[in-house]
Design an enzyme around this catalytic site. Structure first.
Site, PDB file in Angstrom:
ATOM      1  N   GLU A   6      45.107  35.298  45.278  1.00 52.90           N
ATOM      2  CA  GLU A   6      44.838  36.030  43.900  1.00 52.90           C
ATOM      3  C   GLU A   6      45.318  37.404  44.264  1.00 52.90           C
ATOM      4  O   GLU A   6      46.169  38.171  43.403  1.00 52.90           O
ATOM      5  CB  GLU A   6      43.876  35.960  43.315  1.00 52.90           C
ATOM      6  N   HIS A  13      31.981  29.889  37.348  1.00 57.62           N
ATOM      7  CA  HIS A  13      33.180  29.661  36.531  1.00 57.62           C
ATOM      8  C   HIS A  13      33.121  29.886  35.009  1.00 57.62           C
ATOM      9  O   HIS A  13      34.108  29.556  34.363  1.00 57.62           O
ATOM     10  CB  HIS A  13      33.479  28.130  36.546  1.00 57.62           C
TER      11      HIS A  13
END
Lengths: 374, 444
Positions: A97, A166
């Protein structure tokens, strides 16, 4: 209008676009009755068509992220794009990322218009240095010499049973940073219009989608399906007009607010539901006008309560329209705890329609103001 | 692609620089470890770099049976060239003009940084200021080979990179003084030098942050050539960063992606052995940074960063490689900063003997000596350059001193390129001003 039909006929015979069956249906509908027939499209399809059209219109637009190419998107939002545009414009990245977000920022500093997809915005925390420090601040630090026309998009907020790491909502974090524009669509119309605007915008845009909304269908007019349809950044939408209490929400919570408004109708309370659409810049004038009309405010969000979006809206309203408020502002947010896994606890940790209804009642003095907190 | 990676790993295994591989080494530094006792053995590795041949996998496979290791210190290349020519005096590495250009650029860097120190202690400059004294050979050696369209991305130690790339000294000095005539109108500061005209993409305070941005600029160059079909777009990007950055995750992520996609980028490590007060040897499991290149499938080179000519030779190869589309290179320049990490650093941890040793290898003196020995320039010419640079730097200070501070209204400017938050349409006007913005006007 017929120009649009013939345009679509040409597009539909060009083959391979995911919106093709819808366009054909549209044409048929057009032929059968000359009113603006409304079609239903899923948010996922709306996003896909927006990406498709913008990539077709501008060759400097490219999509980059994990699983966007051969897997057709972790949530199938980029379905068909690899086949259409090739691997150099739909770039599958390794799981890096920080690296690929930085690459996106570097490419956008230098003339391209990347769309960086995060599998969820939770993973974007590994890249948040680039979103804030290199993307948001570069136009300012370079005094307007170098702008960053990049879009960071992906699902944000809780899904169903995915656990604490999440499920966080990042709207409040990103919207506190000057230099970023933060958008949160709700319906398919929002998704299409806001994504197109985000891609065409010369500044970094954080585009917060919602995983559970991807599969929901919404009616859209022909205007929405037109290839140049754009919604303005910084403007909220009044989804339902009312006169008794203002309920602001964004993303999935707009649906909940609308359901709460239906319930409140039966109790003779007309709620005005505002779909924020744009968290930064916040449409303060629309919210304040609404509060001046209804005198009561309930803010709804899925994120953590402290320093949330609701806190900012409350402060804004108190600063500008203190004398118009007839009741304290009610904030509905997620619980002040990491998201639990157990289904019943998760249900308790997120706002539900009943919570919004109760808050609206409290704001209208139909029930005792609650002094308890979780 | 697989063949390249495999052959690269073969190269790594054939290295045996005194058991520096962690597989063989016991957990603690043994007393006989070469890096601990004789730092000079770390300097000037004896590996051979096969940069000059094309990087086709077939040629790599052919070379593997001979087991020649992959990376060479350019001192070797230079010695070979000299021995081939046999008369070093008649075949110097640079011409007279090139020599003067390199000298001028290095002296500009040195004088500018010295002036920055003076100005800081007089209170004209403030905040964090990181000076580049001693490392000029790296900046000059690399950046003077670039075109204007090539990009440079740097760290907070970026004044000299900006100057070498062509940003006027006046603009940099004003920026440091925080005046509105600076290259970023005073909004960036010492650590954030940006210039669109000279393709300097910053200036980043976080170490490692510039590396992905540089990789993105290289990605743009390749994209332009292959997707937008601009066939002559061969722009190269240089990423400058330090030894401390080479332990950062973003560095490895970018080495991977640059090699994977064969991006036209050169990763230049300015290994000055110190990250503030942390010695490189205390922070890194394997201090030889050039080795990290072959692990990702790109050549890794180690070069003496105090010698501008050696740096220039390596830079020519690496930049040439990138321009030809052969992919990235990792170049480790062993260099030294004569001053502390920043002007606020008391610099107590570094051994004065070490500082003296490197001070004797001052790149500017070395170049001077080389030019005199090879009759490339006279004393008078170099003195003239010194004088010219002195005047230039003083003029820059005067200009910065006399420039105005930014106006109050400048505080909230430039937060967005498009402040109305909606977007600029194809006719150049704000979309929200067009009453028909949702009607069909664009063609797909």
């Amino acid at each position: 209008m017929f120009g649009i039909i013939s345009h679509k006929l040409v597009a539909s015979t060009a083959g391979g676009s995911p919106g093709q069956p819808i366009l054909r249906a549209a044409v048929l509908a057009m032929m059968s009755n000359y009113s603006t027939a409304t079609k239903q499209i899923m948010v996922r399809e709306a996003l896909n068509s927006a990406l498709d059209e913008e990539m077709a219109a501008d060759p400097t637009v490219f999509l980059m992220g994990e699983e966007v190419g051969e897997y057709e998107g972790a949530y199938k939002v980029s379905k068909g794009l690899l086949r259409k545009y090739g691997p150099q414009r739909v770039v599958d990245t390794p799981i890096t990322e920080a690296g690929f977000t930085g690459i996106g920022v570097g490419a956008s500093c230098h003339g391209l218009r990347p769309i960086v997809e995060f599998m969820t915005f939770n993973f974007a925390m590994q890249a948040i240095d680039h979103i804030i420090n290199s993307a948001a601040k570069t136009n300012y630090m370079s005094a307007g010499n170098i702008n960053v026309p990049i879009v960071f998009r992906g699902p944000n907020g809780p899904a169903a049973g995915v656990g604490a790491q999440h499920s966080q909502c990042y709207a409040a974090w990103y919207s506190s940073c000057p230099g970023l524009k933060v958008l949160a669509p709700y319906s398919s119309e929002d998704a299409r219009g806001l994504l197109k605007t985000a891609i065409r915008d010369p500044d970094p845009v954080v585009f917060l989608e919602n995983e559970l909304l991807y599969g929901e269908s919404f009616p859209v007019s022909d205007e929405v399906l037109d290839s140049s349809f754009c919604l303005p950044i910084g403007k909220a939408k009044i989804e339902k007009e009312g006169k008794d209490v203002t309920i602001t929400a964004f993303s999935r919570m707009v649906g909940y607010a609308l359901k709460a408004a239906e319930i409140l109708e039966k109790e003779d309370l007309e709620a005005e539901v505002i779909n924020l659409r744009s968290i930064r810049p916040l449409d303060r004038s629309l919210i304040n006008n609404s509060v001046r009309k209804t005198n009561r405010l309930v803010t709804v969000e899925e994120g953590f309560p402290q320093h949330g979006v609701g806190a900012e809206i409350c402060a804004s309203v108190v600063e500008e329209n203190f004398n118009y408020l007839d009741a304290p502002v009610e904030r509905i947010s997620g619980a002040d705890a990491p998201m639990p896994y157990a289904a019943n606890l998760e249900r308790l940790a997120l706002p539900q329609v009943e919570d919004v209804v109760r808050a609206a009642r409290r704001a209208c003095y139909r029930s005792v103001p609650t002094a308890t907190t979780a | 692609m697989a063949a390249t990676a495999f052959s690269a790993s073969k190269f790594t295994q054939s290295f045996s620089l005194n058991s520096t591989r962690s597989v063989d080494r016991p957990p603690l530094f043994p007393a006989s470890h070469p890096l601990k006792t004789t730092p000079s053995s770390f300097l000037g590795s004896t590996r051979k770099l096969s940069l000059s041949s094309p990087s086709s996998s077939t040629s790599r496979r052919r070379r593997r049976p001979s087991r020649s290791p992959a990376v060479v210190a350019v001192s070797e290349v230079v010695k070979e060239k000299k021995s081939k020519s046999n008369v070093s005096l008649s075949n110097p590495l640079i011409t007279n003009e090139e020599g003067l250009e390199l000298y001028e650029d290095m002296v500009l860097g040195r004088s500018f940084e010295d002036m920055c120190a003076q100005m800081y202690y007089r209170g004209k400059m403030f905040g964090f200021v990181h000076l580049y004294n001693g490392q000029e050979a790296v900046s000059t050696g690399f950046i003077k080979l670039l075109k204007q369209e090539d990009c440079v991305v740097s760290t907070y130690r970026d004044h000299v990179h900006a100057l070498s790339k062509g940003v006027p000294a006046r603009a940099v000095m004003s920026e440091l003084f925080g005046k509105t005539t600076g290259c970023c109108r005073g909004q960036g500061g010492s650590m954030h030098m940006f210039s669109k005209e000279h393709n300097l993409l910053g200036g980043f305070a976080f170490i490692g942050e510039g590396i992905p941005v540089a990789t993105g600029a290289a990605f743009t160059s390749k994209y332009r050539r292959e997707v937008l079909k601009e066939a002559d777009c061969d722009h190269v990007t240089l990423a400058f960063f330090g030894d401390g950055t080479c332990n950062n995750g973003q560095f490895f992520e970018c080495l991977n992606m640059a090699a994977l996609w064969k991006l036209p980028i050169v990763f230049v490590v300015e290994n000055n052995l110190w990250a503030i007060g942390m010695s490189h040897l205390r922070a890194t499991s394997d201090p030889e940074i050039w080795k990290k290149g072959p692990a990702f499938g790109m050549p890794g080179v180690h070069v003496d960063g105090m010698d501008v000519l050696k740096v220039r030779e390596v830079a020519k190869e690496a930049i040439g490689r990138a321009r030809r589309g052969e992919g990235p290179t990792l170049v480790e320049c062993e260099t030294y900063r004569f001053r502390g990490h920043s002007l606020a650093d008391p610099d107590e941890l570094r051994d004065p003997a070490e500082k003296a040793r490197y001070a004797s290898r001052d790149p500017i003196s070395a170049l001077k000596k080389y030019m005199f020995e090879n009759n490339l320039a006279s004393e008078a010419e170099l003195k003239a350059i010194d004088k010219k640079i002195d005047e230039l730097v003083e003029d820059a200070v005067e200009f910065a001193d006399e420039s105005p501070l930014p106006a109050r209204s400048q505080l909230l400017e430039n937060v967005f390129a498009d402040p109305r938050g909606f977007g600029i349409g194809p006719d150049g006007r704000y979309r929200c001003e067009d009453p028909k913005f949702t009607e069909g006007t664009a063609q797909v």
